[in-house]
Write a protein that holds these residues in place. Structure first.
Motif, PDB file in Angstrom:
ATOM      1  N   PHE A   1      -0.323  -2.138  -0.621  1.00  0.00           N
ATOM      2  CA  PHE A   1       1.028  -1.931  -0.103  1.00  0.00           C
ATOM      3  C   PHE A   1       1.438  -3.074   0.825  1.00  0.00           C
ATOM      4  O   PHE A   1       2.565  -3.571   0.763  1.00  0.00           O
ATOM      5  CB  PHE A   1       1.105  -0.587   0.628  1.00  0.00           C
ATOM      6  CG  PHE A   1       2.472  -0.227   1.088  1.00  0.00           C
ATOM      7  CD1 PHE A   1       3.402   0.278   0.209  1.00  0.00           C
ATOM      8  CD2 PHE A   1       2.847  -0.401   2.412  1.00  0.00           C
ATOM      9  CE1 PHE A   1       4.682   0.615   0.623  1.00  0.00           C
ATOM     10  CE2 PHE A   1       4.115  -0.081   2.844  1.00  0.00           C
ATOM     11  CZ  PHE A   1       5.035   0.432   1.942  1.00  0.00           C
ATOM     12  N   ALA A   2       0.531  -3.520   1.676  1.00  0.00           N
ATOM     13  CA  ALA A   2       0.841  -4.584   2.641  1.00  0.00           C
ATOM     14  C   ALA A   2       1.125  -5.917   1.953  1.00  0.00           C
ATOM     15  O   ALA A   2       1.957  -6.694   2.425  1.00  0.00           O
ATOM     16  CB  ALA A   2      -0.308  -4.742   3.629  1.00  0.00           C
ATOM     17  N   PHE A   3       0.450  -6.185   0.842  1.00  0.00           N
ATOM     18  CA  PHE A   3       0.633  -7.455   0.139  1.00  0.00           C
ATOM     19  C   PHE A   3       1.626  -7.352  -1.020  1.00  0.00           C
ATOM     20  O   PHE A   3       1.691  -8.249  -1.859  1.00  0.00           O
ATOM     21  CB  PHE A   3      -0.708  -7.985  -0.360  1.00  0.00           C
ATOM     22  CG  PHE A   3      -1.633  -8.364   0.748  1.00  0.00           C
ATOM     23  CD1 PHE A   3      -1.304  -9.372   1.644  1.00  0.00           C
ATOM     24  CD2 PHE A   3      -2.839  -7.704   0.918  1.00  0.00           C
ATOM     25  CE1 PHE A   3      -2.158  -9.722   2.676  1.00  0.00           C
ATOM     26  CE2 PHE A   3      -3.706  -8.056   1.945  1.00  0.00           C
ATOM     27  CZ  PHE A   3      -3.360  -9.068   2.831  1.00  0.00           C
ATOM     28  N   ASN A   4       2.382  -6.261  -1.078  1.00  0.00           N
ATOM     29  CA  ASN A   4       3.410  -6.031  -2.100  1.00  0.00           C
ATOM     30  C   ASN A   4       2.877  -6.139  -3.525  1.00  0.00           C
ATOM     31  O   ASN A   4       3.555  -6.633  -4.415  1.00  0.00           O
ATOM     32  CB  ASN A   4       4.595  -6.980  -1.910  1.00  0.00           C
ATOM     33  CG  ASN A   4       5.414  -6.610  -0.709  1.00  0.00           C
ATOM     34  OD1 ASN A   4       5.539  -5.440  -0.367  1.00  0.00           O
ATOM     35  ND2 ASN A   4       5.986  -7.604  -0.050  1.00  0.00           N
ATOM     36  N   VAL A   5       1.666  -5.674  -3.746  1.00  0.00           N
ATOM     37  CA  VAL A   5       1.105  -5.641  -5.087  1.00  0.00           C
ATOM     38  C   VAL A   5       1.655  -4.435  -5.836  1.00  0.00           C
ATOM     39  O   VAL A   5       1.889  -4.505  -7.042  1.00  0.00           O
ATOM     40  CB  VAL A   5      -0.436  -5.612  -5.033  1.00  0.00           C
ATOM     41  CG1 VAL A   5      -1.044  -5.460  -6.411  1.00  0.00           C
ATOM     42  CG2 VAL A   5      -0.954  -6.862  -4.351  1.00  0.00           C
ATOM     43  N   ILE A   6       1.863  -3.353  -5.105  1.00  0.00           N
ATOM     44  CA  ILE A   6       2.436  -2.151  -5.711  1.00  0.00           C
ATOM     45  C   ILE A   6       3.864  -1.970  -5.233  1.00  0.00           C
ATOM     46  O   ILE A   6       4.235  -2.404  -4.152  1.00  0.00           O
ATOM     47  CB  ILE A   6       1.586  -0.899  -5.385  1.00  0.00           C
ATOM     48  CG1 ILE A   6       1.393  -0.745  -3.879  1.00  0.00           C
ATOM     49  CG2 ILE A   6       0.259  -0.957  -6.093  1.00  0.00           C
ATOM     50  CD1 ILE A   6       0.662   0.502  -3.495  1.00  0.00           C
ATOM     51  N   ASN A   7       4.656  -1.333  -6.063  1.00  0.00           N
ATOM     52  CA  ASN A   7       6.071  -1.134  -5.769  1.00  0.00           C
ATOM     53  C   ASN A   7       6.236   0.103  -4.896  1.00  0.00           C
ATOM     54  O   ASN A   7       5.988   1.222  -5.348  1.00  0.00           O
ATOM     55  CB  ASN A   7       6.849  -0.985  -7.078  1.00  0.00           C
ATOM     56  CG  ASN A   7       8.334  -0.925  -6.866  1.00  0.00           C
ATOM     57  OD1 ASN A   7       8.820  -1.047  -5.740  1.00  0.00           O
ATOM     58  ND2 ASN A   7       9.060  -0.744  -7.952  1.00  0.00           N
ATOM     59  N   SER A   8       6.667  -0.087  -3.669  1.00  0.00           N
ATOM     60  CA  SER A   8       6.778   1.031  -2.731  1.00  0.00           C
ATOM     61  C   SER A   8       7.970   1.930  -3.031  1.00  0.00           C
ATOM     62  O   SER A   8       8.045   3.047  -2.524  1.00  0.00           O
ATOM     63  CB  SER A   8       6.881   0.503  -1.301  1.00  0.00           C
ATOM     64  OG  SER A   8       8.031  -0.310  -1.166  1.00  0.00           O
ATOM     65  N   SER A   9       8.896   1.473  -3.851  1.00  0.00           N
ATOM     66  CA  SER A   9      10.048   2.322  -4.171  1.00  0.00           C
ATOM     67  C   SER A   9       9.763   3.261  -5.344  1.00  0.00           C
ATOM     68  O   SER A   9      10.572   4.135  -5.630  1.00  0.00           O
ATOM     69  CB  SER A   9      11.270   1.459  -4.483  1.00  0.00           C
ATOM     70  OG  SER A   9      11.012   0.635  -5.607  1.00  0.00           O
ATOM     71  N   ASN A  10       8.629   3.089  -5.994  1.00  0.00           N
ATOM     72  CA  ASN A  10       8.235   3.984  -7.081  1.00  0.00           C
ATOM     73  C   ASN A  10       7.836   5.338  -6.489  1.00  0.00           C
ATOM     74  O   ASN A  10       7.049   5.408  -5.552  1.00  0.00           O
ATOM     75  CB  ASN A  10       7.067   3.360  -7.839  1.00  0.00           C
ATOM     76  CG  ASN A  10       6.681   4.145  -9.068  1.00  0.00           C
ATOM     77  OD1 ASN A  10       7.014   5.315  -9.213  1.00  0.00           O
ATOM     78  ND2 ASN A  10       5.965   3.487  -9.964  1.00  0.00           N
TER      79      ASN A  10
ATOM     80  N   GLY B   1       0.697   7.438  -1.729  1.00  0.00           N
ATOM     81  CA  GLY B   1       0.547   6.889  -0.384  1.00  0.00           C
ATOM     82  C   GLY B   1       0.718   7.938   0.696  1.00  0.00           C
ATOM     83  O   GLY B   1      -0.039   7.968   1.671  1.00  0.00           O
ATOM     84  N   THR B   2       1.699   8.800   0.525  1.00  0.00           N
ATOM     85  CA  THR B   2       1.918   9.880   1.497  1.00  0.00           C
ATOM     86  C   THR B   2       0.735  10.842   1.524  1.00  0.00           C
ATOM     87  O   THR B   2       0.295  11.272   2.595  1.00  0.00           O
ATOM     88  CB  THR B   2       3.219  10.634   1.165  1.00  0.00           C
ATOM     89  OG1 THR B   2       4.296   9.706   1.140  1.00  0.00           O
ATOM     90  CG2 THR B   2       3.497  11.723   2.178  1.00  0.00           C
ATOM     91  N   MET B   3       0.201  11.165   0.340  1.00  0.00           N
ATOM     92  CA  MET B   3      -0.940  12.076   0.265  1.00  0.00           C
ATOM     93  C   MET B   3      -2.161  11.467   0.959  1.00  0.00           C
ATOM     94  O   MET B   3      -2.827  12.134   1.760  1.00  0.00           O
ATOM     95  CB  MET B   3      -1.276  12.399  -1.187  1.00  0.00           C
ATOM     96  CG  MET B   3      -2.493  13.294  -1.341  1.00  0.00           C
ATOM     97  SD  MET B   3      -3.137  13.366  -3.001  1.00  0.00           S
ATOM     98  CE  MET B   3      -3.717  11.705  -3.235  1.00  0.00           C
ATOM     99  N   LEU B   4      -2.444  10.193   0.670  1.00  0.00           N
ATOM    100  CA  LEU B   4      -3.589   9.545   1.300  1.00  0.00           C
ATOM    101  C   LEU B   4      -3.408   9.442   2.807  1.00  0.00           C
ATOM    102  O   LEU B   4      -4.359   9.639   3.578  1.00  0.00           O
ATOM    103  CB  LEU B   4      -3.807   8.157   0.695  1.00  0.00           C
ATOM    104  CG  LEU B   4      -4.327   8.126  -0.736  1.00  0.00           C
ATOM    105  CD1 LEU B   4      -4.315   6.715  -1.278  1.00  0.00           C
ATOM    106  CD2 LEU B   4      -5.710   8.728  -0.816  1.00  0.00           C
ATOM    107  N   TYR B   5      -2.198   9.144   3.252  1.00  0.00           N
ATOM    108  CA  TYR B   5      -1.917   9.062   4.684  1.00  0.00           C
ATOM    109  C   TYR B   5      -2.136  10.421   5.348  1.00  0.00           C
ATOM    110  O   TYR B   5      -2.765  10.507   6.408  1.00  0.00           O
ATOM    111  CB  TYR B   5      -0.482   8.579   4.909  1.00  0.00           C
ATOM    112  CG  TYR B   5      -0.088   8.506   6.357  1.00  0.00           C
ATOM    113  CD1 TYR B   5      -0.446   7.409   7.141  1.00  0.00           C
ATOM    114  CD2 TYR B   5       0.636   9.535   6.958  1.00  0.00           C
ATOM    115  CE1 TYR B   5      -0.092   7.344   8.472  1.00  0.00           C
ATOM    116  CE2 TYR B   5       0.996   9.471   8.291  1.00  0.00           C
ATOM    117  CZ  TYR B   5       0.630   8.380   9.043  1.00  0.00           C
ATOM    118  OH  TYR B   5       0.968   8.319  10.359  1.00  0.00           O
ATOM    119  N   ASN B   6      -1.620  11.478   4.729  1.00  0.00           N
ATOM    120  CA  ASN B   6      -1.756  12.819   5.311  1.00  0.00           C
ATOM    121  C   ASN B   6      -3.202  13.300   5.321  1.00  0.00           C
ATOM    122  O   ASN B   6      -3.583  14.103   6.178  1.00  0.00           O
ATOM    123  CB  ASN B   6      -0.876  13.816   4.568  1.00  0.00           C
ATOM    124  CG  ASN B   6       0.588  13.616   4.846  1.00  0.00           C
ATOM    125  OD1 ASN B   6       0.969  13.068   5.879  1.00  0.00           O
ATOM    126  ND2 ASN B   6       1.423  14.037   3.920  1.00  0.00           N
TER     127      ASN B   6
END
Length: 97
Positions: free
Chosen positions: A29-38, A45-50
């Motif tokens: 996510f930090a290096f913009n390898v994946i699309n954060s708007s998907n 990402g939200t699940m892993l963060y939680n």
């Protein structure tokens, strides 16, 4: 009693993998390898963060500011490895004979 120790060990092992996935995801996510708007990526990402943030937050409170480097997952992994080792070398032999 062995089943209880194996279940605790399995839960700690699964949480270890969740921490590793969360760290890899944050790098991507930090290096913009994946699309954060998907939406799927955002949900993962939200699940892993939680799942990881409640355990990492207390460690981050005591850690000094290292700039942009977050070593709290490494510290939590060391704690988990210590707990797993303690479980099988010190606690389990008392109850399993």
């Amino acid at each position: 009693m062995l089943a209880l120790f194996q279940t605790i060990d399995l839960a700690l092992n699964l949480y270890t993998w969740v921490l590793i996935l969360s760290a890899i995801f944050s790098w991507l996510f930090a290096f913009n390898v994946i699309n954060s708007s998907n939406q799927v990526v955002n949900t993962i990402g939200t699940m892993l963060y939680n799942l990881t943030e409640p355990a990492l937050r207390p460690i981050r409170r005591f850690m000094p500011n290292l700039g942009g480097i977050d070593i709290s997952p490494v510290i939590l992994l060391l704690i988990i490895f210590f707990l797993r080792s303690l479980l099988w070398t010190s606690i389990a032999p008392i109850f399993i004979r």
